[in-house]
Motif scaffolding. Structure first.
Motif, PDB file in Angstrom:
ATOM      1  N   ARG A  32      37.377 -41.761  -3.975  1.00 28.56           N
ATOM      2  CA  ARG A  32      37.323 -42.215  -2.582  1.00 28.56           C
ATOM      3  C   ARG A  32      37.715 -41.069  -1.669  1.00 28.56           C
ATOM      4  O   ARG A  32      38.715 -40.393  -1.894  1.00 28.56           O
ATOM      5  CB  ARG A  32      38.265 -43.403  -2.394  1.00 28.56           C
ATOM      6  N   VAL A  33      36.919 -40.840  -0.610  1.00 25.20           N
ATOM      7  CA  VAL A  33      37.246 -39.818   0.378  1.00 25.20           C
ATOM      8  C   VAL A  33      38.376 -40.345   1.256  1.00 25.20           C
ATOM      9  O   VAL A  33      38.227 -41.361   1.944  1.00 25.20           O
ATOM     10  CB  VAL A  33      36.023 -39.470   1.255  1.00 25.20           C
ATOM     11  N   LEU A  34      39.539 -39.647   1.198  1.00 23.74           N
ATOM     12  CA  LEU A  34      40.693 -40.034   2.017  1.00 23.74           C
ATOM     13  C   LEU A  34      40.660 -39.362   3.381  1.00 23.74           C
ATOM     14  O   LEU A  34      41.222 -39.889   4.348  1.00 23.74           O
ATOM     15  CB  LEU A  34      41.998 -39.652   1.319  1.00 23.74           C
ATOM     16  N   GLY A  35      40.032 -38.186   3.444  1.00 25.22           N
ATOM     17  CA  GLY A  35      40.027 -37.461   4.702  1.00 25.22           C
ATOM     18  C   GLY A  35      39.348 -36.116   4.565  1.00 25.22           C
ATOM     19  O   GLY A  35      38.684 -35.824   3.559  1.00 25.22           O
ATOM     20  N   VAL A  36      39.532 -35.272   5.602  1.00 23.17           N
ATOM     21  CA  VAL A  36      38.910 -33.950   5.631  1.00 23.17           C
ATOM     22  C   VAL A  36      39.921 -32.940   6.162  1.00 23.17           C
ATOM     23  O   VAL A  36      40.587 -33.186   7.179  1.00 23.17           O
ATOM     24  CB  VAL A  36      37.662 -33.954   6.541  1.00 23.17           C
ATOM     25  N   LEU A  37      40.039 -31.817   5.461  1.00 22.96           N
ATOM     26  CA  LEU A  37      40.847 -30.688   5.921  1.00 22.96           C
ATOM     27  C   LEU A  37      39.930 -29.689   6.607  1.00 22.96           C
ATOM     28  O   LEU A  37      38.880 -29.324   6.052  1.00 22.96           O
ATOM     29  CB  LEU A  37      41.538 -30.008   4.734  1.00 22.96           C
ATOM     30  N   VAL A  38      40.316 -29.236   7.788  1.00 26.79           N
ATOM     31  CA  VAL A  38      39.476 -28.317   8.556  1.00 26.79           C
ATOM     32  C   VAL A  38      40.290 -27.101   8.996  1.00 26.79           C
ATOM     33  O   VAL A  38      41.426 -27.245   9.465  1.00 26.79           O
ATOM     34  CB  VAL A  38      38.897 -29.010   9.811  1.00 26.79           C
ATOM     35  N   VAL A  39      39.701 -25.904   8.837  1.00 27.13           N
ATOM     36  CA  VAL A  39      40.278 -24.689   9.427  1.00 27.13           C
ATOM     37  C   VAL A  39      39.198 -24.041  10.285  1.00 27.13           C
ATOM     38  O   VAL A  39      37.997 -24.108   9.971  1.00 27.13           O
ATOM     39  CB  VAL A  39      40.794 -23.693   8.357  1.00 27.13           C
ATOM     40  N   GLN A  40      39.634 -23.402  11.392  1.00 28.16           N
ATOM     41  CA  GLN A  40      38.691 -22.795  12.333  1.00 28.16           C
ATOM     42  C   GLN A  40      39.220 -21.446  12.820  1.00 28.16           C
ATOM     43  O   GLN A  40      40.435 -21.232  12.876  1.00 28.16           O
ATOM     44  CB  GLN A  40      38.480 -23.726  13.547  1.00 28.16           C
ATOM     45  N   LYS A  41      38.267 -20.549  13.175  1.00 28.87           N
ATOM     46  CA  LYS A  41      38.612 -19.239  13.727  1.00 28.87           C
ATOM     47  C   LYS A  41      37.729 -18.968  14.948  1.00 28.87           C
ATOM     48  O   LYS A  41      36.636 -19.502  15.077  1.00 28.87           O
ATOM     49  CB  LYS A  41      38.390 -18.135  12.686  1.00 28.87           C
ATOM     50  N   ARG A  42      38.234 -18.084  15.808  1.00 23.04           N
ATOM     51  CA  ARG A  42      37.448 -17.704  16.985  1.00 23.04           C
ATOM     52  C   ARG A  42      36.240 -16.851  16.592  1.00 23.04           C
ATOM     53  O   ARG A  42      35.177 -16.954  17.183  1.00 23.04           O
ATOM     54  CB  ARG A  42      38.320 -16.929  17.970  1.00 23.04           C
ATOM     55  N   ALA A  43      36.413 -16.014  15.584  1.00 20.79           N
ATOM     56  CA  ALA A  43      35.350 -15.084  15.177  1.00 20.79           C
ATOM     57  C   ALA A  43      34.124 -15.825  14.671  1.00 20.79           C
ATOM     58  O   ALA A  43      34.223 -16.910  14.091  1.00 20.79           O
ATOM     59  CB  ALA A  43      35.873 -14.140  14.097  1.00 20.79           C
ATOM     60  N   ARG A  44      32.923 -15.179  14.891  1.00 18.54           N
ATOM     61  CA  ARG A  44      31.674 -15.751  14.356  1.00 18.54           C
ATOM     62  C   ARG A  44      31.429 -15.184  12.958  1.00 18.54           C
ATOM     63  O   ARG A  44      30.465 -14.472  12.703  1.00 18.54           O
ATOM     64  CB  ARG A  44      30.500 -15.413  15.284  1.00 18.54           C
ATOM     65  N   ARG A  45      32.305 -15.480  12.083  1.00 17.63           N
ATOM     66  CA  ARG A  45      32.192 -15.005  10.696  1.00 17.63           C
ATOM     67  C   ARG A  45      32.784 -16.071   9.776  1.00 17.63           C
ATOM     68  O   ARG A  45      33.942 -16.452   9.937  1.00 17.63           O
ATOM     69  CB  ARG A  45      32.919 -13.671  10.516  1.00 17.63           C
ATOM     70  N   GLY A  46      31.971 -16.553   8.845  1.00 21.35           N
ATOM     71  CA  GLY A  46      32.397 -17.630   7.950  1.00 21.35           C
ATOM     72  C   GLY A  46      33.572 -17.233   7.075  1.00 21.35           C
ATOM     73  O   GLY A  46      33.949 -16.058   6.996  1.00 21.35           O
ATOM     74  N   PHE A  47      34.124 -18.199   6.407  1.00 20.24           N
ATOM     75  CA  PHE A  47      35.280 -17.975   5.538  1.00 20.24           C
ATOM     76  C   PHE A  47      34.825 -17.461   4.176  1.00 20.24           C
ATOM     77  O   PHE A  47      33.780 -17.864   3.646  1.00 20.24           O
ATOM     78  CB  PHE A  47      36.074 -19.271   5.376  1.00 20.24           C
ATOM     79  N   GLY A  48      35.628 -16.575   3.594  1.00 19.01           N
ATOM     80  CA  GLY A  48      35.323 -16.017   2.288  1.00 19.01           C
ATOM     81  C   GLY A  48      35.559 -17.010   1.160  1.00 19.01           C
ATOM     82  O   GLY A  48      36.126 -18.089   1.347  1.00 19.01           O
TER      83      GLY A  48
END
Length: 755
Positions: A120-136
């Motif tokens: 069961r999906v309990l939720g979502v973890l989100v991280v964000q950055k100002r830069a236009r470059r995806g996460f490694g």
């Protein structure tokens, strides 16, 4: 990163409430990944809607206000797909949705991972950055790993928070914690938490009866630890260089610290029991160090926890006297053991709930023997918050109700009354034989491990003991019992049932039955050194026990001996030789001992295929369905994550039982079932139809099984068995048999909800 993961999970798991847990989570992730934003969205119970519950980086006023469905936004996309979403420029994605109240228009890079628990999906973890470059890849891996690990902690924190809200009167509904039905029945009583006393984190919330006494006990424990550390330092003077001995100076400083000592005393003065106060203070003090930038100082958190454990040990070692058990006690713990269950006076104990284990673990078996309901595998159980709370145990549905409301209490009071009335109505069957409607006799024996079972078993009409578990006398000692110490226990059992047969199983330790003084540590204990494998490797144990059994049977001649965990014929041959040797020794010593009947347990798949060959070497076979089911289905019956796959009515199990029965009969030997299936009214119909010769059940289930046998013909049972073999889903098999019970007028034996 591994240490960071562990630290975050521990902090989230120890949070006092859901809001605290989420705040700790987002703050730690933001720091660990060096991102501009970290947020967590949770799914509203019973819906497909997400709510922003905590954030570091977005506007705090948006918490609780931003809501979206699985069909909306990137967060909804993560929940909908149940997989990570990693974007360079989130606003350019077709699913992007802008919420003005969050202030997130400044951020471009987006990474969201789902928090999933038990599918069961309990939720979502989100991280964000100002830069236009995806996460490694490393960031994706870190956040995904963390989401998996915190899923259980979030669920546990959620329950802890709900309990606190209940106590403050903020929740109008009952709190339900779900697990597995371990022993049928219902009970309404007061929770009593049991815990591993060496584990600081397992200390339950408990109030102080006498604040001054608690403070004095704590201060005395601190002094004992101070002396203990001084003695250790003295012993290490020659072994350690001077600079390493400063470690003990650091410990001494911590013991003088107002944070640790003064903080604990303050918590006691606020009304907490000394161990609870110590637990809370150590958590807070250790967390302060873990958040420091200096690596050396961060490591001091481990020293604080070590000191906390030392003080706790001294606290619990003091002769302060454990609070006596009250009437209507419901025993609750992370992993309740058989010995903890046995410590509660039977007149006080009405139920048991364990965060670990399953319906086939030994504490559940013992609960069924005692006739009390049990809920097992309630893995989200916030144990520390439950001590002293009113609870309802639903052993049928595997549910625990905390602080039940009037309507729920009324319903379960009615159900408990019906249970008592059914037991009273069935008591009249005790003196009647277990004969089918077409005249087939099927003896019903009792499973036992306690001498206290004797009188109830005899009153219930048991025709003997089909399985006496000899492990319990070993488990309550701190060493192997001698031959002389074992004889009185076996003699009492044999005398009590004479002339009816009594089956004593040889020592079956290992797996889920460890002995503290004979530790067997293995990666896979259920497939390792256990049962007959141990006693054949240690013939001195086998000979001592079987000599005691034989001497106990002198003049009674109702002894049967059962060999557990047999997987090949060579083991039976060796066990037979040792048993013959034990008897020959006694005859040489002048004893007059008859030849006992010998049996083999069928609980390993290989034994099913060898049933005929095994039966030719002994006098009878006895099927232990608990282990047989777990081995056939490759399901650890004590693992709550796969316990839902443990189906005794699985088609493969039914075919194996049929094959074992046919093999025994080809050899001209009787075959019994002594596992938990023999006490399941639905399964009894199938065993009757297969042609089994006897059943052995717990005392509590004896008259119910007799009622089933006296209500069916073997012909009808055979027809139902053949129909069950054509079904491919164990749940459909259960439905077929429940309907047959109701049709036969035995609806009272069907689990509530089906009646």
């Amino acid at each position: 990163m591994l240490k960071t993961l562990q630290r975050i999970v521990e902090e989230v798991g120890s949070a006092a409430s859901m809001s605290d847990a989420l705040a700790i989570l987002v703050a730690n992730i933001r720091t660990a990944l060096k991102v501009n934003v970290c947020s967590v969205y949770l799914v509203m119970p019973g819906s497909e809607h997400l709510v922003l519950m905590a954030t570091e980086g977005l506007n705090a006023t948006a918490v609780g206000k931003v809501r979206l469905s699985f069909e909306e936004g990137l967060v909804g996309l993560v929940a909908q797909r149940a997989e990570p979403v990693n974007l360079d420029d989130a606003p350019q994605h077709a699913r992007y949705r802008y919420f003005p109240e969050t202030g997130e228009q400044r951020y471009h890079a987006f990474l969201g991972v789902p928090i999933i628990h038990q599918r069961r999906v309990l939720g979502v973890l989100v991280v964000q950055k100002r830069a236009r470059r995806g996460f490694g890849e490393s960031a994706v891996a870190f956040l995904s790993t963390l989401a998996v690990q915190v899923a259980v902690a979030i669920r546990q924190a959620e329950l802890s928070g709900e309990i606190q809200r209940l106590l403050r009167g903020e929740l109008p509904t009952d709190l339900i914690i779900r697990g597995l039905g371990g022993s049928p029945g219902v009970a309404i009583g007061t929770a009593r938490v049991v815990y591993a006393q060496a584990d600081l984190e397992k200390v339950p919330d408990r109030s102080a009866d006498d604040i001054e006494e608690e403070i004095a006990a704590f201060e005395h424990a601190v002094e004992d630890v101070r002396e203990e550390l001084a003695q250790i330092r003295q012993r290490m003077v020659r072994a350690l260089p001077a600079e390493e001995q400063t470690l003990f100076d650091a410990y001494a400083m911590m013991l003088d610290s107002d944070h640790l000592i003064g903080g604990t005393v303050q918590r006691i003065e606020e009304g907490a029991w000394a161990p609870t106060a110590l637990r809370d203070t150590v958590r807070k003090y250790a967390r302060t160090f873990e958040e420091m930038d200096d690596a050396y100082l961060r490591e001091r958190a481990a020293d604080i926890r070590d000191l906390g454990r030392r003080i706790l040990s001294q606290l619990l070692a003091q002769e302060r006297g454990e609070t006596p058990y009250r009437e209507n006690t419901v025993l609750i713990g992370d992993d309740v053991s058989a010995s903890q269950l046995a410590e509660v006076p039977p007149e006080c104990l009405i139920g048991v709930v364990s965060a670990r284990g399953s319906s086939s673990s030994h504490v559940a078996i013992l609960a069924r023997a005692l006739g009390i309901p049990a809920v097992m595998g309630a893995e989200n159980l916030p144990v520390g918050r439950l001590d002293g709370r009113e609870v309802i145990v639903d052993g049928y549905g595997g549910r625990l109700f905390v602080q039940p409301g009037r309507q729920v209490r009324r319903e379960f009071t009615r159900l408990a009354r019906e249970e008592r009335e059914l037991a009273r109505d069935l008591s009249g069957l005790a003196s009647k034989p277990a004969i089918t409607l077409d005249g087939v006799t099927l003896p019903i024996y009792v499973n036992s491990g306690l001498l206290a079972d004797v009188e109830p078993a005899l009153k219930s009409g048991a025709e003997g003991v089909g399985l006496y578990r000899t492990e319990f006398p070993y488990m309550v000692r701190d060493r192997f019992p001698s031959e002389e110490e074992q004889i009185p226990t076996y003699r009492q059992m044999l005398q009590a049932f004479h002339p009816r047969p009594v089956t004593l199983r040889t020592l079956d330790i290992g797996g889920d039955k460890p002995l503290a003084y004979f530790p067997v540590r293995e990666d896979n204990p259920f497939l390792g050194w256990r049962g007959i494998r141990i006693t054949l490797d240690h013939p001195e144990l086998f000979l001592t026990q079987t000599r005691a059994m034989l001497r106990a049977s002198d003049g009674l001649d109702n002894l049967r001996i059962l060999f557990p965990m047999i997987s090949n014929v060579a083991e039976v041959d060796e066990a037979n030789e040792l048993l013959t040797r034990a008897r020959d020794e006694l005859l040489e010593e002048g004893a007059s001992i008859g030849v006992p009947q010998r049996g083999v347990m069928i609980e390993v798949p290989s034994a099913v295929y060898l049933a005929e060959a095994l039966a030719r070497r002994v006098d009878y076979l006895s099927v232990g369905t608990n282990d047989l089911v777990q081995y056939l289905l490759a399901v650890d019956r004590n693992n709550t994550r796969v316990a839902s796959l443990y189906h005794p009515l699985h088609p493969a199990v039914l075919q194996a039982l049929q094959q074992a029965c046919e093999g025994a009969h080809r050899a001209g030997k009787p075959i019994y079932v002594c596992g938990e299936m023999a006490g399941d009214p639905a399964a009894v119909i199938l065993l009757l139809g297969m042609g089994y010769d006897a059943l052995s059940v717990s005392v509590a289930g004896l008259t119910r099984v007799k009622w089933v046998i006296r209500s069916f013909t073997r012909v009808r049972a055979r027809a139902l068995f053949e129909e069950a073999l054509r079904l491919e889903d164990p749940l459909h098999v259960r439905e077929l048999l429940d309907d047959a019970l109701i049709e036969a007028g035995l609806g009272g034996l069907v689990r509530p909800g089906k009646r």
